[in-house]
Design a protein around this motif. Structure first.
Motif, PDB file in Angstrom:
ATOM      1  N   GLY A 403       5.322   4.596  14.027  1.00  0.00           N
ATOM      2  CA  GLY A 403       6.061   3.363  13.765  1.00  0.00           C
ATOM      3  C   GLY A 403       5.616   2.647  12.503  1.00  0.00           C
ATOM      4  N   PRO A 404       4.324   2.247  12.399  1.00  0.00           N
ATOM      5  CA  PRO A 404       3.905   1.426  11.253  1.00  0.00           C
ATOM      6  C   PRO A 404       3.543   2.197   9.990  1.00  0.00           C
ATOM      7  N   VAL A 405       3.071   3.440  10.112  1.00  0.00           N
ATOM      8  CA  VAL A 405       2.472   4.119   8.957  1.00  0.00           C
ATOM      9  C   VAL A 405       3.470   4.485   7.853  1.00  0.00           C
ATOM     10  N   PRO A 406       4.672   5.027   8.160  1.00  0.00           N
ATOM     11  CA  PRO A 406       5.548   5.443   7.057  1.00  0.00           C
ATOM     12  C   PRO A 406       5.841   4.356   6.033  1.00  0.00           C
ATOM     13  N   SER A 407       6.141   3.142   6.476  1.00  0.00           N
ATOM     14  CA  SER A 407       6.443   2.079   5.507  1.00  0.00           C
ATOM     15  C   SER A 407       5.204   1.685   4.707  1.00  0.00           C
ATOM     16  N   ILE A 408       4.012   1.723   5.333  1.00  0.00           N
ATOM     17  CA  ILE A 408       2.777   1.434   4.608  1.00  0.00           C
ATOM     18  C   ILE A 408       2.531   2.506   3.550  1.00  0.00           C
ATOM     19  N   LEU A 409       2.643   3.759   3.953  1.00  0.00           N
ATOM     20  CA  LEU A 409       2.416   4.876   3.035  1.00  0.00           C
ATOM     21  C   LEU A 409       3.354   4.827   1.842  1.00  0.00           C
ATOM     22  N   LEU A 410       4.626   4.556   2.121  1.00  0.00           N
ATOM     23  CA  LEU A 410       5.611   4.554   1.033  1.00  0.00           C
ATOM     24  C   LEU A 410       5.298   3.474   0.004  1.00  0.00           C
ATOM     25  N   SER A 411       4.891   2.309   0.475  1.00  0.00           N
ATOM     26  CA  SER A 411       4.562   1.226  -0.442  1.00  0.00           C
ATOM     27  C   SER A 411       3.318   1.539  -1.259  1.00  0.00           C
ATOM     28  N   GLU A 412       2.435   2.390  -0.724  1.00  0.00           N
ATOM     29  CA  GLU A 412       1.213   2.746  -1.429  1.00  0.00           C
ATOM     30  C   GLU A 412       1.412   3.900  -2.403  1.00  0.00           C
ATOM     31  N   MET A 413       2.306   4.832  -2.084  1.00  0.00           N
ATOM     32  CA  MET A 413       2.375   6.099  -2.803  1.00  0.00           C
ATOM     33  C   MET A 413       3.152   6.039  -4.114  1.00  0.00           C
ATOM     34  N   PHE A 414       4.065   5.079  -4.244  1.00  0.00           N
ATOM     35  CA  PHE A 414       4.853   5.005  -5.471  1.00  0.00           C
ATOM     36  C   PHE A 414       4.151   4.153  -6.526  1.00  0.00           C
ATOM     37  N   PRO A 415       4.237   4.536  -7.807  1.00  0.00           N
ATOM     38  CA  PRO A 415       3.688   3.697  -8.880  1.00  0.00           C
ATOM     39  C   PRO A 415       4.471   2.393  -8.999  1.00  0.00           C
ATOM     40  N   GLY A 416       3.828   1.374  -9.574  1.00  0.00           N
ATOM     41  CA  GLY A 416       4.399   0.034  -9.596  1.00  0.00           C
ATOM     42  C   GLY A 416       5.770  -0.055 -10.232  1.00  0.00           C
ATOM     43  N   ARG A 417       6.037   0.725 -11.275  1.00  0.00           N
ATOM     44  CA  ARG A 417       7.298   0.597 -12.005  1.00  0.00           C
ATOM     45  C   ARG A 417       8.507   0.944 -11.141  1.00  0.00           C
ATOM     46  N   VAL A 418       8.321   1.891 -10.190  1.00  0.00           N
ATOM     47  CA  VAL A 418       9.460   2.333  -9.382  1.00  0.00           C
ATOM     48  C   VAL A 418       9.296   1.975  -7.916  1.00  0.00           C
ATOM     49  N   ARG A 419       8.202   1.313  -7.560  1.00  0.00           N
ATOM     50  CA  ARG A 419       7.856   1.134  -6.146  1.00  0.00           C
ATOM     51  C   ARG A 419       8.985   0.479  -5.353  1.00  0.00           C
ATOM     52  N   ALA A 420       9.490  -0.651  -5.815  1.00  0.00           N
ATOM     53  CA  ALA A 420      10.487  -1.385  -5.038  1.00  0.00           C
ATOM     54  C   ALA A 420      11.764  -0.575  -4.840  1.00  0.00           C
ATOM     55  N   ASN A 421      12.280   0.027  -5.918  1.00  0.00           N
ATOM     56  CA  ASN A 421      13.528   0.784  -5.810  1.00  0.00           C
ATOM     57  C   ASN A 421      13.345   2.070  -5.003  1.00  0.00           C
TER      58      ASN A 421
END
Length: 491
Positions: A403-421
């Motif tokens: 439940g909680p880990v995928p959204s945490i991982l995704l926010s951590e794994m992308f570099p800042g320039r593309v993270r939000a999109n």
């Protein structure tokens, strides 16, 4: 700016922390970490308390997400009677699922909004459609008015959790980032339970369902108000060329001694990014496609694990065992909350990958129990207890990791320039899979039965374990810049 590119070796004070002794250890401002600016002074790690209040405000969006998912659970029968569509299963299904359509749209644009106006303003904006939609649903006189209100609410639901995951990731010290990230799952569970509690009188008190919708306006208004006094993400400010503002926010989040090192690490990662033009094609065909694939697959496996089947079918199974539906829903809610608290405690100790593997493995066991309950190997009474135990174990295991880990991982794994999109694209994929699972579940249950259906869910859980072992990077205790370097060494 003069600070960019300097003090690169000192950032370990921000990204490393003692994890063996819980939150008590987080208070230690002195420790055997590398000295700031090489002057021989040990200053330890930043206090977790500085960022906590900002994280708690942001998680109100997850509370609202959980509340609006569950608010029609106890009230749907009363709503259908009052608005004249009782017995129309298609209309009842639309009241439930219209939120999913709105959430898909909201999540698709959440990245553009978060990058355009900032994380803080985006969280304030997500509260607006929730307030409008809840008010429309509370005053609805027809099915179409109710559906329009649910669509508005769904839009806010799609924006809120995605932006909250970004915000929590970017304002939290690395050594508690996983713990803080699990707050969103706890908030979602509290929202679900809150909607169940407030919905109990709905069947006995005429018009009570309107109160249930009005009740959600207050936390949405609090979210919009309190975010005004919360910090903006330093990562977003720096990316927008507002380095001085980023420094000021880092000082609020970490304390003065840690600002220069945090800025140095940020400048090492994001130098020159603000001049680049982001294109969505980068996520599908560029060097970020691997992480997009991992994130989208994790969200798909999350939805195909059978967790929605548990929520849909739990009341019927509990009633077969002689447990009223209200008690059944509370048991499921308590199991969800208990698992979420376990995740909070273990996230920064065992790591994301370990929790994911353990979570999906537990769900394999849970599905095996439910499969066994549907066979002739056990008596009918034993089968009911096995099914109930399997459902509660499935919810507990899901809340610990899947439940909680995928959204945490995704926010951590992308570099800042593309993270939000990038997070918004993966979340949109999540909502698509969620919609089709919800649409097809009952039909498949009728056509192939619980034995085959649970076997399919168990197979997806097993597939998830294998996929995670091979593809998922452990991010525990690493700075966002370290994670970026590990995943994108060419940059």
């Amino acid at each position: 700016m003069s600070m960019r590119g300097r003090h690169l070796d000192a950032y370990s004070m921000y990204k490393r922390g003692t994890r063996e002794h819980g939150f008590d250890a987080f208070d230690k401002e002195q420790g055997p970490e590398r000295s700031l600016n090489g002057v021989g002074k040990d200053i330890g790690v930043p206090s977790w308390k500085r960022s906590l209040r900002h994280v708690l405000v942001a998680t109100l969006s997850s509370f609202l997400y959980g509340y609006h998912l569950g608010v029609v659970n106890e009230t749907l029968e009363s709503i259908s009677r009052d608005l004249g569509f009782h017995g129309n299963t298609m209309a009842e299904g639309l009241v439930v699922s219209t939120c999913l359509g709105g959430a898909f749209v909201g999540s698709l644009f959440s990245g553009l909004i978060a990058d355009g106006v900032g994380r803080r303003r985006a969280l304030q904006l997500c509260a607006l459609p929730m307030i409008i939609g809840a008010s429309m649903s509370a005053t609805a006189k027809s099915l179409w008015a109710m559906l329009l209100g649910r669509l508005f609410v769904g839009t806010g639901m799609g924006i809120g959790p995605a932006v909250a995951a970004l915000y929590v990731t970017e304002v939290s010290p690395a050594y508690v980032r996983g713990t803080y990230g699990s707050f969103t799952q706890i908030a979602t569970g509290l929202g679900l339970m809150g909607s169940l509690f407030i919905g109990f009188p709905a069947k006995a008190v005429e018009g009570w369902w309107r109160i249930c919708f009005w009740a959600s306006v207050a936390p949405a208004a609090i979210l919009a108000l309190f975010m005004e006094f919360s910090v903006e993400s330093p990562h977003w400010l720096f990316k927008r060329g507002r380095a001085a503002d980023a420094e000021a926010e880092f000082e609020k989040l970490l304390g003065g001694p840690y600002v220069k090192s945090a800025m140095a690490e940020l400048s090492k990662s994001d130098r020159g990014d603000e001049a680049d033009t982001f294109k969505f094609s980068e996520l599908l065909y560029g060097h970020h496609r691997k992480v997009v694939f991992i994130g989208s697959t994790l969200f798909a496996l999350q939805q195909l694990s059978g967790i929605n089947a548990v929520f849909y079918f739990s009341s019927t199974v509990f009633e077969t065992a002689g447990v009223p539906s209200e008690s059944a829903n509370m048991c499921v809610g308590i199991a969800n909350l208990l698992g979420s608290f376990v995740a909070m405690i273990l996230m920064d100790r065992l790591g994301r990958k370990v929790l994911l593997i353990g979570s999906f493995s537990g769900m394999v066991v849970a599905m095996f129990l439910q499969i066994t309950s549907a066979t002739s190997l056990v008596s009918r009474s034993s089968g009911v207890y096995l099914s109930v135990g399997g459902m509660l174990l499935s919810v507990l295991a899901f809340a610990i990791g899947a439940g909680p880990v995928p959204s945490i991982l995704l926010s951590e794994m992308f570099p800042g320039r593309v993270r939000a999109n990038a997070v918004s694209v993966c979340m949109a994929f999540h909502w698509i899979v969620n919609f089709f699972v919800g649409l097809l579940f009952l039909r498949l249950l009728e056509q192939i039965g619980p034995l085959v259906l649970n076997s399919i869910f168990g197979a997806f859980c097993l597939l998830a374990v294998l996929f995670i072992k091979k593809n998922v990077l452990e991010t525990k205790g690493k700075s966002l810049q370290e994670i970026e370097t590990a995943l994108l060494p060419s940059e």
